[in-house]
Design an enzyme around this catalytic site. Structure first.
Site, PDB file in Angstrom:
ATOM      1  N   GLY A 187      62.080  69.428   8.512  1.00 46.15           N
ATOM      2  CA  GLY A 187      62.216  67.915   8.099  1.00 46.15           C
ATOM      3  C   GLY A 187      61.207  67.560   7.209  1.00 46.15           C
ATOM      4  O   GLY A 187      60.113  68.112   7.139  1.00 46.15           O
ATOM      5  N   GLY A 247      60.607  73.260   2.903  1.00 44.76           N
ATOM      6  CA  GLY A 247      59.985  72.792   4.013  1.00 44.76           C
ATOM      7  C   GLY A 247      60.002  71.132   3.676  1.00 44.76           C
ATOM      8  O   GLY A 247      59.259  70.579   2.909  1.00 44.76           O
ATOM      9  N   CYS A 298      60.745  84.005  11.656  1.00 45.12           N
ATOM     10  CA  CYS A 298      61.432  83.206  12.592  1.00 45.12           C
ATOM     11  C   CYS A 298      60.464  83.135  14.079  1.00 45.12           C
ATOM     12  O   CYS A 298      60.032  83.993  14.474  1.00 45.12           O
ATOM     13  CB  CYS A 298      62.764  83.855  13.050  1.00 45.12           C
ATOM     14  SG  CYS A 298      63.533  83.001  14.453  1.00 45.12           S
ATOM     15  N   ASN A 351      63.932  73.282  16.286  1.00 46.77           N
ATOM     16  CA  ASN A 351      65.185  73.968  16.722  1.00 46.77           C
ATOM     17  C   ASN A 351      64.590  75.216  17.100  1.00 46.77           C
ATOM     18  O   ASN A 351      63.464  75.728  16.970  1.00 46.77           O
ATOM     19  CB  ASN A 351      66.086  74.125  15.468  1.00 46.77           C
ATOM     20  CG  ASN A 351      65.711  75.569  14.668  1.00 46.77           C
ATOM     21  OD1 ASN A 351      65.976  76.805  15.181  1.00 46.77           O
ATOM     22  ND2 ASN A 351      64.969  75.367  13.587  1.00 46.77           N
ATOM     23  N   ALA A 352      65.357  75.865  18.225  1.00 50.53           N
ATOM     24  CA  ALA A 352      65.051  77.246  18.848  1.00 50.53           C
ATOM     25  C   ALA A 352      66.428  77.745  19.131  1.00 50.53           C
ATOM     26  O   ALA A 352      66.718  78.068  20.119  1.00 50.53           O
ATOM     27  CB  ALA A 352      64.374  76.721  20.133  1.00 50.53           C
ATOM     28  N   ASN A 393      58.745  78.768   6.460  1.00 50.10           N
ATOM     29  CA  ASN A 393      59.665  78.689   7.663  1.00 50.10           C
ATOM     30  C   ASN A 393      59.285  77.648   8.449  1.00 50.10           C
ATOM     31  O   ASN A 393      58.155  76.723   7.959  1.00 50.10           O
ATOM     32  CB  ASN A 393      59.675  80.124   8.328  1.00 50.10           C
ATOM     33  CG  ASN A 393      61.047  80.162   9.364  1.00 50.10           C
ATOM     34  OD1 ASN A 393      61.353  79.244   9.742  1.00 50.10           O
ATOM     35  ND2 ASN A 393      61.480  81.376   8.928  1.00 50.10           N
ATOM     36  N   LYS A 447      73.246  82.385   6.944  1.00 46.13           N
ATOM     37  CA  LYS A 447      72.610  82.549   8.135  1.00 46.13           C
ATOM     38  C   LYS A 447      71.963  83.922   8.449  1.00 46.13           C
ATOM     39  O   LYS A 447      72.399  84.902   8.146  1.00 46.13           O
ATOM     40  CB  LYS A 447      73.883  82.402   9.304  1.00 46.13           C
ATOM     41  CG  LYS A 447      73.290  82.341  10.628  1.00 46.13           C
ATOM     42  CD  LYS A 447      72.581  81.090  11.227  1.00 46.13           C
ATOM     43  CE  LYS A 447      71.906  81.305  12.671  1.00 46.13           C
ATOM     44  NZ  LYS A 447      70.688  80.694  12.775  1.00 46.13           N
ATOM     45  N   GLY A 473      66.465  72.332   3.719  1.00 45.01           N
ATOM     46  CA  GLY A 473      67.023  73.048   4.915  1.00 45.01           C
ATOM     47  C   GLY A 473      67.373  71.910   5.865  1.00 45.01           C
ATOM     48  O   GLY A 473      68.675  71.342   5.925  1.00 45.01           O
TER      49      GLY A 473
END
Lengths: 304, 246
Positions: free
Chosen positions: A218, A244, A131, A69-70, A193, A45, A266
């Site tokens: 995804g 990815g 990020c 996601n956030a 990312n 993480k 991921g």
């Protein structure tokens, strides 16, 4: 099993499968389900100097073949990672692990990376300059070659372990940024990312994510990831961790053909917690199907 | 936690937009009422979390409300179709701290987990009461099932079309003393119960989840006992630790 081994920045991996940062915690949720020592390694993480709660909820939204996601880099901070998470992780994982580091200034990146660099179990530092979910940090360093080079060089000067820089796809020229990182001393590049996106609720007419925008991951993003790994492979000589949307052994092979030495998994971990184990188990059969005797032979194989 | 395949035994409408599904499979990892399962549906990327309404051997009951395309799809599934479930998720309710006469308060889609909880509390010899709140009469479900267990049950509807008019908290005055509160429902209801009930209690929360088992940090909330993941250290929080985000 030697036919699955790859070499990532001087460290031999039993196979190229690496659960991606932010989808695998510090490993122990998954270690309840299977022996995670079957993995090549995993990226833990994203860790910052100070503890972070992250963004308000909702932090998650769904989309066709993917999710947004956030989370916003929720983590307990580097001191707690070292004193609490790494000892727990050591109980379930024997191999060198990838330490994912984020920050809000070059000093913070250097500090956190240096603290983790001296930890015995850390094999690689993965510098997250991508990020999309925090203000003033992460991606702010990953969208220009100059900034990416600056933070890479500053961390490079202070850490001894192999340094992998994780890049954002939310840029116009990924190859130029990858090259700048290589020139600044990076030992490897990981990408991509998440892609910046958003959703709106038709009933409330408000954004689904409290943070307004989030990162798309995804299967929906696999073609974008492949294209960017392809472009990066052409631009740099250092190894690439391609990720990815990878969700199957076929996807792994496709990613390696595009130029990846190792492959991150991921979002798929969140839907099927056994996916990495299953991909590793099915890889030999899929390799046989496509006449691949050794995975190392196919890295960048689509470039001719 | 366990991933396994369940077979649908029944899937029927029991109230307006509300369905009861009974599934058969390996339930050994489901240990406490208040836990949930996370269901994979063809054509949808993320799993859907549902609280366990009842558990009888290998048979698992869930009750769901059609609120979007995922639950819409679920409502079309027929017996013998198979679903991939992650089971044994979340902490669930602790029945030990309930005292002799616990009160269960549920609102709408928050009612289901209280059914299995009621069974467990009754099995421990406790005197169980329930207040179940709905918007309107055609949304009411499981009144007879709760009463059949021997639970002293009050129904409220916001529009007064059935039972006591008002919210669940409006029915509190109809009750004699109770020792403890278990609540599940929309957050405004939880907050109202929190403010109105003088006893300690356990409150089950809902949040959008990515994985449902603690990996993605999608459902974190702040508590007085530190940051918690609704899917892992929740969904049940004790009253004393709750921080309302407002």
């Amino acid at each position: 099993m030697a036919r699955l081994t790859v070499n990532l920045c001087g460290i031999e991996l039993d196979n190229p499968i690496i659960p991606a940062s932010g989808t695998f915690g510090f490993g122990y949720e998954f270690a309840e389900l299977y022996d995670i020592n079957c993995l090549g390694t995993f990226s833990f993480k994203g860790t910052t100097k100070d503890p972070r709660y992250g963004n308000p909820t909702p932090r998650i939204a769904e989309s066709a073949s993917g999710m947004l996601n956030a989370v916003g880099l929720q983590n307990p901070g580097v001191e707690a990672v070292i004193s609490e998470e790494l000892p727990k992780m050591r109980q379930v994982f024997d191999k060198p692990v990838m330490a994912n580091v984020s920050g809000f200034s070059i000093d913070e990146y250097v500090y956190t990376a240096s603290r983790l660099d001296v930890e015995e179990q850390v094999g690689w530092i993965e510098l997250n300059i991508s990020c999309p979910n925090v203000d003033g940090g992460g991606v702010a360093f990953g969208t220009s070659p100059e900034m990416a080079a600056k933070v890479t060089a500053a961390v490079r000067a202070e850490v001894k372990k192999p340094l992998i820089v994780k890049l954002s796809p939310n840029v116009t020229n990924i190859a130029a940024i990858a090259k700048a990182c290589e020139d600044a001393g990076a030992d490897g590049i990981s990408l991509i990312n998440t892609l910046l996106g958003m959703r709106i609720d038709l009933k409330t007419r408000q954004t689904l994510l409290a943070n307004t925008t989030g990162g798309l991951s995804g299967p929906a993003i696999l073609p974008v990831a492949l294209r960017m790994v392809w472009e990066t492979y052409k631009a740099v000589k250092i190894p690439i961790v391609g990720m990815g949307g990878v969700s199957s052994s076929e996807d792994v092979i496709e990613m390696m053909l595009a130029g990846a030495t190792a492959v991150g998994i991921g979002a798929a971990n969140l839907i099927d917690p056994y996916i990495c184990r299953d991909i590793i188990q099915t890889l030999p059969e899929t390799m046989d199907k496509y006449g691949i005797s050794n995975l190392k032979d196919i890295i960048g194989g689509a470039h001719g | 936690m366990k991933e396994s395949i369940f077979r649908i035994l029944t899937n029927k409408q029991i109230a307006h937009d509300t369905y009861e599904m009974i599934l058969r499979g390996n339930t050994e990892h489901i240990t406490r009422p208040g836990q949930f399962v996370n269901i994979k549906l063809d054509g949808f990327y993320l799993r859907r979390p549902f609280s366990v309404c009842d558990l009888e051997g290998d048979d698992l009951t869930i009750i769901y409300k059609v609120v979007g395309s995922g639950t819409e799809k679920m409502s079309t599934l027929v017996p013998n179709e198979e679903l991939n479930l992650l089971t044994g998720l979340g902490n669930g309710y602790d029945t030990k701290s309930s005292g002799k006469a616990p009160l269960l308060i549920g609102g709408g889609a928050g009612v289901p987990p209280l059914y299995w909880l009621a069974k467990e509390l009754l099995a421990e010899g406790k005197q169980v009461s329930a207040i179940l709140g709905f918007n309107t009469s055609n949304e009411v479900f499981y009144e007879a099932q709760f009463k059949k267990l021997g639970v002293s049950t009050l129904i409220t509807t916001a529009d007064g079309s059935y039972g006591i008019q008002g919210f669940v908290t409006d029915a509190l005055t109809n009750l004699e003393s109770f020792s403890y509160t278990y609540a599940c429902g929309p957050e405004p209801m939880l907050k109202a119960v929190y403010d109105a009930a003088e006893t300690s209690g356990q409150y089950s929360f809902e949040e959008r989840m990515g994985c449902g088992f603690g990996a993605c940090m999608g459902c974190t909330c702040k508590t007085l006992y530190g940051d918690k993941r609704i899917c892992r250290e929740g969904p049940v929080l004790v009253k004393e630790e709750i921080i309302w985000q407002g």
